[in-house]
Write a protein that holds these residues in place. Structure first.
Motif, PDB file in Angstrom:
ATOM      1  N   ILE A 198      40.678  47.597  47.035  1.00  0.00           N
ATOM      2  CA  ILE A 198      40.049  46.273  47.054  1.00  0.00           C
ATOM      3  C   ILE A 198      39.251  45.998  45.779  1.00  0.00           C
ATOM      4  O   ILE A 198      39.237  44.856  45.280  1.00  0.00           O
ATOM      5  CB  ILE A 198      39.186  46.081  48.324  1.00  0.00           C
ATOM      6  N   ASP A 199      38.605  47.018  45.224  1.00  0.00           N
ATOM      7  CA  ASP A 199      37.825  46.752  44.017  1.00  0.00           C
ATOM      8  C   ASP A 199      38.727  46.361  42.851  1.00  0.00           C
ATOM      9  O   ASP A 199      38.375  45.499  42.040  1.00  0.00           O
ATOM     10  CB  ASP A 199      36.980  47.988  43.664  1.00  0.00           C
ATOM     11  N   GLU A 200      39.892  46.985  42.788  1.00  0.00           N
ATOM     12  CA  GLU A 200      40.840  46.611  41.748  1.00  0.00           C
ATOM     13  C   GLU A 200      41.330  45.173  41.967  1.00  0.00           C
ATOM     14  O   GLU A 200      41.416  44.378  41.024  1.00  0.00           O
ATOM     15  CB  GLU A 200      42.022  47.594  41.757  1.00  0.00           C
ATOM     16  N   ILE A 201      41.634  44.842  43.210  1.00  0.00           N
ATOM     17  CA  ILE A 201      42.112  43.486  43.511  1.00  0.00           C
ATOM     18  C   ILE A 201      41.075  42.448  43.089  1.00  0.00           C
ATOM     19  O   ILE A 201      41.412  41.373  42.586  1.00  0.00           O
ATOM     20  CB  ILE A 201      42.439  43.354  45.019  1.00  0.00           C
ATOM     21  N   ARG A 202      39.812  42.778  43.261  1.00  0.00           N
ATOM     22  CA  ARG A 202      38.739  41.828  42.934  1.00  0.00           C
ATOM     23  C   ARG A 202      38.650  41.503  41.449  1.00  0.00           C
ATOM     24  O   ARG A 202      37.972  40.546  41.070  1.00  0.00           O
ATOM     25  CB  ARG A 202      37.392  42.385  43.417  1.00  0.00           C
ATOM     26  N   THR A 203      39.329  42.272  40.604  1.00  0.00           N
ATOM     27  CA  THR A 203      39.248  41.996  39.165  1.00  0.00           C
ATOM     28  C   THR A 203      40.213  40.914  38.708  1.00  0.00           C
ATOM     29  O   THR A 203      40.157  40.476  37.563  1.00  0.00           O
ATOM     30  CB  THR A 203      39.541  43.273  38.355  1.00  0.00           C
ATOM     31  N   PHE A 204      41.102  40.484  39.573  1.00  0.00           N
ATOM     32  CA  PHE A 204      42.110  39.495  39.163  1.00  0.00           C
ATOM     33  C   PHE A 204      41.599  38.077  39.348  1.00  0.00           C
ATOM     34  O   PHE A 204      40.817  37.808  40.273  1.00  0.00           O
ATOM     35  CB  PHE A 204      43.391  39.683  39.980  1.00  0.00           C
ATOM     36  N   PRO A 205      42.073  37.138  38.510  1.00  0.00           N
ATOM     37  CA  PRO A 205      41.594  35.752  38.625  1.00  0.00           C
ATOM     38  C   PRO A 205      42.149  35.034  39.857  1.00  0.00           C
ATOM     39  O   PRO A 205      41.528  34.105  40.366  1.00  0.00           O
ATOM     40  CB  PRO A 205      42.088  35.087  37.338  1.00  0.00           C
ATOM     41  N   VAL A 206      43.317  35.442  40.315  1.00  0.00           N
ATOM     42  CA  VAL A 206      43.973  34.804  41.459  1.00  0.00           C
ATOM     43  C   VAL A 206      44.677  35.906  42.238  1.00  0.00           C
ATOM     44  O   VAL A 206      45.147  36.876  41.646  1.00  0.00           O
ATOM     45  CB  VAL A 206      45.018  33.754  40.990  1.00  0.00           C
ATOM     46  N   VAL A 207      44.762  35.756  43.567  1.00  0.00           N
ATOM     47  CA  VAL A 207      45.473  36.733  44.393  1.00  0.00           C
ATOM     48  C   VAL A 207      46.579  36.030  45.159  1.00  0.00           C
ATOM     49  O   VAL A 207      46.354  34.965  45.759  1.00  0.00           O
ATOM     50  CB  VAL A 207      44.511  37.425  45.383  1.00  0.00           C
ATOM     51  N   ILE A 208      47.783  36.601  45.092  1.00  0.00           N
ATOM     52  CA  ILE A 208      48.895  36.123  45.926  1.00  0.00           C
ATOM     53  C   ILE A 208      49.124  37.178  46.997  1.00  0.00           C
ATOM     54  O   ILE A 208      49.357  38.349  46.674  1.00  0.00           O
ATOM     55  CB  ILE A 208      50.165  35.899  45.084  1.00  0.00           C
ATOM     56  N   ALA A 209      49.031  36.777  48.278  1.00  0.00           N
ATOM     57  CA  ALA A 209      49.232  37.716  49.386  1.00  0.00           C
ATOM     58  C   ALA A 209      50.553  37.397  50.060  1.00  0.00           C
ATOM     59  O   ALA A 209      50.803  36.250  50.436  1.00  0.00           O
ATOM     60  CB  ALA A 209      48.090  37.597  50.387  1.00  0.00           C
ATOM     61  N   VAL A 210      51.382  38.416  50.190  1.00  0.00           N
ATOM     62  CA  VAL A 210      52.731  38.233  50.728  1.00  0.00           C
ATOM     63  C   VAL A 210      52.831  39.059  52.005  1.00  0.00           C
ATOM     64  O   VAL A 210      52.675  40.278  51.969  1.00  0.00           O
ATOM     65  CB  VAL A 210      53.773  38.716  49.690  1.00  0.00           C
ATOM     66  N   ALA A 211      53.103  38.419  53.145  1.00  0.00           N
ATOM     67  CA  ALA A 211      53.142  39.176  54.393  1.00  0.00           C
ATOM     68  C   ALA A 211      54.004  38.497  55.439  1.00  0.00           C
ATOM     69  O   ALA A 211      54.037  37.267  55.550  1.00  0.00           O
ATOM     70  CB  ALA A 211      51.729  39.365  54.956  1.00  0.00           C
ATOM     71  N   GLY A 212      54.724  39.322  56.208  1.00  0.00           N
ATOM     72  CA  GLY A 212      55.505  38.827  57.338  1.00  0.00           C
ATOM     73  C   GLY A 212      54.790  39.203  58.617  1.00  0.00           C
ATOM     74  O   GLY A 212      53.574  39.254  58.659  1.00  0.00           O
ATOM     75  N   MET A 213      55.567  39.444  59.673  1.00  0.00           N
ATOM     76  CA  MET A 213      55.002  39.800  60.982  1.00  0.00           C
ATOM     77  C   MET A 213      53.882  38.820  61.366  1.00  0.00           C
ATOM     78  O   MET A 213      54.119  37.627  61.359  1.00  0.00           O
ATOM     79  CB  MET A 213      54.453  41.244  60.964  1.00  0.00           C
ATOM     80  N   GLU A 214      52.685  39.350  61.661  1.00  0.00           N
ATOM     81  CA  GLU A 214      51.596  38.476  62.107  1.00  0.00           C
ATOM     82  C   GLU A 214      50.699  38.023  60.970  1.00  0.00           C
ATOM     83  O   GLU A 214      49.775  37.245  61.182  1.00  0.00           O
ATOM     84  CB  GLU A 214      50.776  39.188  63.186  1.00  0.00           C
ATOM     85  N   GLY A 215      50.927  38.482  59.746  1.00  0.00           N
ATOM     86  CA  GLY A 215      50.168  37.973  58.609  1.00  0.00           C
ATOM     87  C   GLY A 215      48.669  38.190  58.668  1.00  0.00           C
ATOM     88  O   GLY A 215      47.917  37.404  58.074  1.00  0.00           O
ATOM     89  N   ALA A 216      48.217  39.229  59.326  1.00  0.00           N
ATOM     90  CA  ALA A 216      46.766  39.473  59.396  1.00  0.00           C
ATOM     91  C   ALA A 216      46.185  39.808  58.030  1.00  0.00           C
ATOM     92  O   ALA A 216      45.000  39.618  57.783  1.00  0.00           O
ATOM     93  CB  ALA A 216      46.472  40.608  60.384  1.00  0.00           C
ATOM     94  N   LEU A 217      47.055  40.279  57.133  1.00  0.00           N
ATOM     95  CA  LEU A 217      46.611  40.590  55.780  1.00  0.00           C
ATOM     96  C   LEU A 217      45.913  39.408  55.115  1.00  0.00           C
ATOM     97  O   LEU A 217      44.932  39.568  54.384  1.00  0.00           O
ATOM     98  CB  LEU A 217      47.833  41.008  54.941  1.00  0.00           C
ATOM     99  N   PHE A 218      46.426  38.201  55.357  1.00  0.00           N
ATOM    100  CA  PHE A 218      45.874  37.020  54.690  1.00  0.00           C
ATOM    101  C   PHE A 218      44.379  36.876  54.966  1.00  0.00           C
ATOM    102  O   PHE A 218      43.586  36.667  54.056  1.00  0.00           O
ATOM    103  CB  PHE A 218      46.597  35.745  55.159  1.00  0.00           C
ATOM    104  N   SER A 219      44.019  36.959  56.233  1.00  0.00           N
ATOM    105  CA  SER A 219      42.617  36.732  56.598  1.00  0.00           C
ATOM    106  C   SER A 219      41.720  37.862  56.113  1.00  0.00           C
ATOM    107  O   SER A 219      40.607  37.621  55.637  1.00  0.00           O
ATOM    108  CB  SER A 219      42.481  36.621  58.125  1.00  0.00           C
ATOM    109  N   VAL A 220      42.178  39.090  56.268  1.00  0.00           N
ATOM    110  CA  VAL A 220      41.353  40.215  55.849  1.00  0.00           C
ATOM    111  C   VAL A 220      41.085  40.123  54.347  1.00  0.00           C
ATOM    112  O   VAL A 220      39.946  40.260  53.897  1.00  0.00           O
ATOM    113  CB  VAL A 220      42.032  41.548  56.228  1.00  0.00           C
ATOM    114  N   LEU A 221      42.117  39.835  53.599  1.00  0.00           N
ATOM    115  CA  LEU A 221      41.998  39.751  52.152  1.00  0.00           C
ATOM    116  C   LEU A 221      41.072  38.600  51.734  1.00  0.00           C
ATOM    117  O   LEU A 221      40.174  38.764  50.905  1.00  0.00           O
ATOM    118  CB  LEU A 221      43.399  39.561  51.564  1.00  0.00           C
ATOM    119  N   ALA A 222      41.309  37.434  52.310  1.00  0.00           N
ATOM    120  CA  ALA A 222      40.501  36.270  51.926  1.00  0.00           C
ATOM    121  C   ALA A 222      39.042  36.452  52.308  1.00  0.00           C
ATOM    122  O   ALA A 222      38.160  35.808  51.729  1.00  0.00           O
ATOM    123  CB  ALA A 222      41.061  35.000  52.566  1.00  0.00           C
TER     124      ALA A 222
END
Lengths: 222, 222, 222, 222, 222, 222, 222, 222
Positions: free
Chosen positions: C130-154
């Motif tokens: 997560i700390d590495e992800i936080r260094t980027f200017p924009v994040v694209i999250a790609v997920a199927g199934m129930e897509g819980a990744l989107f909320s956790v990440l945001a």
């Protein structure tokens, strides 16, 4: 012939007492059902305040009614003494459903603990409680919106997790379908689901599980 | 960087070993995943015959592949010794899903019994088996079409009942939604549901429950 | 009259070059479009291997085609030099869509980093990155199934998060609707969504954002 | 020109008298329709208490209105003398629809018997009545929730079974679609369905069948 | 234990012989079912040519297979001698479903008459046949697209009308839902519906009705 | 009895000649229909190349078949001489449907003009053609994806605009429903819609309109 | 234990302050939440006039409530000083959602400009404002009905465009799904979507973007 | 800046005057819009009695409001003198929509004739009027339930037929989708559809057609 015949055999057959779903019934019909029940214990669900107010006054006084969960207990009081589930939810909007589960469990003799405001948008709130949640034999997760809580939780605990989608929300969250589908499509293995807003059903499922755990079974038969 | 990182911590965390869902993956990707697994045990699901045939030959020989359920076991063999669920289904069309559940249970060390052709259209077939079904700690019900089996069964047994809707059928039964909604809307209390065709998920949920029953828990930790 | 007229003004107008969506077109039609393009740069999406094989051989040799993402570059090569998004996904099944985004960004001059197997069922995999992800200017999250990744990440990062639902999965996950609705109904504030499987669209949206950040804007105009 | 023209030829043409569906009509419009009917017999459906109260007082006194089923009879009274269907339902919530069927049959001269609280969650309640149900020429089954009653019943009786799904319930049961799809996708052969909550339609279909049975046909022509 | 157990009691119980739905079964499974059936009569539905070709050659020779309706008869031949329904449809595209109904009726001993190309867009084609249609005890209407045939027909005949929606068509007609909903929402009273493409179910429902008509009942018991 | 009976009266009755929808028919059935037609003119739609190749060779030679639109003309050639609609579409993917409309119009004697690549994402391409579009008596707009073209066009021209949604696209655009709903929900007044991919229907609707304009009516009766 | 725990860490973590969604909460629950907040700033959304009127009077006086957008500000006043988005919408019916976005931005310190009545049915109204719209760093487009505005706008401007579908309309436009699907299926590249009626979410997404633009970032940290 | 800007150019541009859709607007907003209109003519739709009662009293007196169709005319009176469509519907429940069409036509100067109770369940009622219907230049068909009227009518008349589905009905007919899909999937060629309950849209489409017929065009320009 009477127009209703309660399934009094149910408790002996499957271990869960009969309950009355009040949503499609008039106060007069509910009064008649309770009349026919005599002293026997009955759980009433979806008994909202307006309908409760429509019952005969004497009956109202003898019911233990909870306006947040719209449940009521009829018949002799039973003190919950058995260890039951942890009920986890994201916030205030999920409380009516969480309490329907807790009240249904209490009616059957099970204690439960509600942990509210453990939503995944602020993950730290879930993480600081996770060790406590792991001590429970069963977990009931109650969530509306996108229901991401279900997957995160089922990925963190070993116990059976029963997801109860909640119909709060608007747009694509309206009606609880987004949360339901999140529960069913979860990438976390072994997550179980009941119908939207069905706190009572989650409680009954938890009871089916808890009765299989010897400590509980002994207690419930004593 | 490797493009995949299996969740090897999962078994320690929630008691269920990592599994590989092969439906969206190429044979080459599956080969690479198995390569990275080394000797560690892995369950592969949705590995159909065409995809299995595309794996490296040596790997194929070392996998225990079952073409009816499209599952395969990778790694050291484990003899199922723990008492597991009864898996009830209505007929031949439900067998692939029923066997996915049975194989997933076997991989985790649980025996299970499949009872096929117990559909409710000929109720006598279910009734003559019901006493046997009642002896199991958990019941997995597998049904397509209208899924009436779920409610009838949950009304007759005391154990937790996990409904697995099946996508066989046509018209309004196509895709398994009629069966799924029957499971969720059931008038029988405490019925639990997993996603359509998700025999693996039902097995994992059953394992979560079985691990809570002390006899099972002891066994699985020995 | 020619049956097609590409929108060559688009790059000047909105900063994103014209692209050709090949899904509904025959190889002959694609050949004709490329013929009309001459030396001008074009991005081709949804150009699967069968269709690519149907193009004129000489043209095939001059296209930079990537079979995993079904994208191809036509025209002069441009080295990606601008800092672009982090592309986060849960696993192998999401890679074709994640790479469609990465290739679309590369075509426009942006570098990106794909982090795969960061699913929320095993939360530790996301947390250690997560700390590495936080260094980027924009994040694209790609997920199927129930897509819980989107909320956790945001809920964990401050950058704009663009959710791309993926159509992998079965039952209620089929078609990507469960993931899409999770993105739209998310309890995490300020999450953005594009169409199911639309890696290209997520890339274009990211470019719109990146071009607003002066460092990027200067580079892209030099 | 009059804005309505009732189909007075219908009884001669297909054996079922004209009926007025009151849901989309104002009390004033219903008054005008009844005025135009004169002494002729008319069945009114979906005439709820509020709308009934809005009719001209004299007309109200001459209508035989039933508030549970929201039906009313206009015109000369006809004593039901023909043997009609058994109407089976699961409980109190299904009674309004069951009674709409019974009243529609009575208006056409057919007796019927309502058996309530015969739900499949407590199968013994259905089984103790099944021999009686088998004596009827036609069975109308009325059920909401998951509608498992339809399949169980059609698997046990030889008569034509007409399923009427009911819109009670919540979550996936809301609106009656789960029950409707259960009726259509039933594994029991030869089950027939009408629209959700359409007790009137089930009655008319039963009349079409009953009129084909000579004993009934003779009676209805005497 | 055998994995299937046919419901041989069904004919005695409800008057309709067991049938085998072949869509979800492999040729090997169908062979095994027929092996277990011995000389007993069985109707096979959804047995398409590819699957039929996969059966053991000797078995193929002994089956009476109809490629248009994908039905086959197993066991002793029975000459249809009872008067059965008129099967009305709009055109060539509806014939496979219409013939599935006709073959299912023939297997049970009932003659039927198919009238094709009686669509409502050219109403004259229906009107010149309507007097003939009125002579039948039961009418089965088979239609795809918008299913307007159902309502027009049910408004013109007195007999029970069973609507079979057909999944031909494109856009909003795809899958047969537009036709199904037309059948259920019909303004013509007493129309009955079965699942999309369910010619077999319509035949079984017609048999339930026909057996109630004494002439038919006597015949079928002789 | 013949299994099909074409509606040869249709042209006299409503001004549009009979057409044969080939999607649900076998080559043998189409051959038989054309045989029965003799020399009479017939339009065939949805006759794809595989099915066309399955027709008797002599018949193939006498049909004017267009593989892009999957249409064929049978019978004497008619030169289109009447002024017909402008057919506007967004790009190559919409051409098969646009040409189905153009060919259906040509078969009935109407000229039409296809303007492709006039999508709204590059509005300038539509604006430079708008004055020409305004000269046509009727406009047919063909669009997939989100169908924004329909509203923009209907807001700019005075003529009747017939929207034909196209089923190209993926995710929420799949099947053409997003475009269909855009046409129906349009904020531009007086927009008309036909079924998804129904170029033939749009042509027939245009003909109904064009025949009302005296110049056209005279011509078509000469 | 308190039943709610606000995510006060959120602003530090992702730059957006906690907000309270009032739709599923009683006035008493909202009062309790505000009590627990003390002097800290909170944004309240979906606080309609009836619910606002139910709050304690003293609290009402200290809230800055806007009845059109159903938003309220709690805590110290903050003057918006940062340059924010242009909010474009088609008309009066979209204003409540547009203002929810504007108010959410203002609460976070961003100015915004609402341009209403810029619908695409009268394209000139959009075109005369387009140059002004192009000067904004981010565009929020708010539209119901068919949402054609989203595509037209995204095809004309270079900035990130966030589409907010609105649930006004009837028939297929009801609920906002037609507009949502138009946003997701748009032929204009790089369009982003949030949930139906989610003006607050669009504002938060805009803030995530604006904070990445150095000028804004500096301001917001000073 | 004013929050609304009516499209006064619309009549010059496309021949249809601006109209105000009142469903999503408050009485105060409608008052302001009418204030801004001055003496110019405006059609108001979806102005129900409650909202009409909320307008300023003086304004109410100057509006020509029709409570059945919820329409109102603002501005100078125009006597309808042009020949317009026949509006055909099945009964009383369809009248509000039929009148919305008739009133919209009258506002634009067109006479129309409503024929009610012409439903297809009693086909004779339609057939005795069909010759009269054939004399009109355009036909608007208004129907709820299953919408079979659309196909029957379009198969009998030569004029353009515009189908307006109506949202009356229950179960699968609720919301008007069954009727809408019948219109779109119709087997009758050249049928056109507008949104559910959109009588105004059907009128505008009819006007676009009528203006193309020279007699009408001349009149409307005089």
């Amino acid at each position: 012939m009477s127009e209703f015949e309660l399934d009094w055999q149910r408790e002996a057959r499957i271990g869960i007492a009969e309950a009355v779903f009040c949503a499609g019934k008039t106060p007069a019909q509910i009064d008649a059902i309770l009349e026919s029940a005599g002293d026997r214990r009955l759980l009433l669900t979806r008994l909202d305040e307006a309908k409760f107010a429509g019952l005969a006054e004497e009956r109202r006084r003898r019911l233990d009614h909870d306006p947040l969960s719209n449940t009521a207990f009829h018949g002799p009081h039973l003190q919950p003494t058995l260890d039951g589930p942890c009920i986890v939810c994201a916030g205030t909007s999920d409380l009516p459903v969480a309490r329907e589960a807790a009240r249904s469990l209490a009616f059957a003799g099970y204690r439960s603990t509600i942990m509210a405001d453990v939503g995944v948008a602020g993950l730290w709130r879930l993480m600081r409680r996770i060790d406590e949640i792991r001590t429970f034999p069963v977990v009931i997760a109650v969530a509306g919106m996108e229901g991401a809580l279900f997957s995160v939780l089922a990925g963190l605990v070993e116990a059976p997790v029963i997801a109860v989608p909640v119909s709060v929300g608007y747009g694509v969250a309206a009606g609880g379908y987004a949360a339901l589908n999140s529960a069913l499509a979860s990438c976390a293995t072994g997550l179980l689901a009941v119908n939207i807003d069905n706190g009572f059903g989650a409680a009954c499922a938890a009871i089916r599980i808890l009765r299989r755990i010897p400590a509980h079974r002994l207690d419930s038969q004593s």
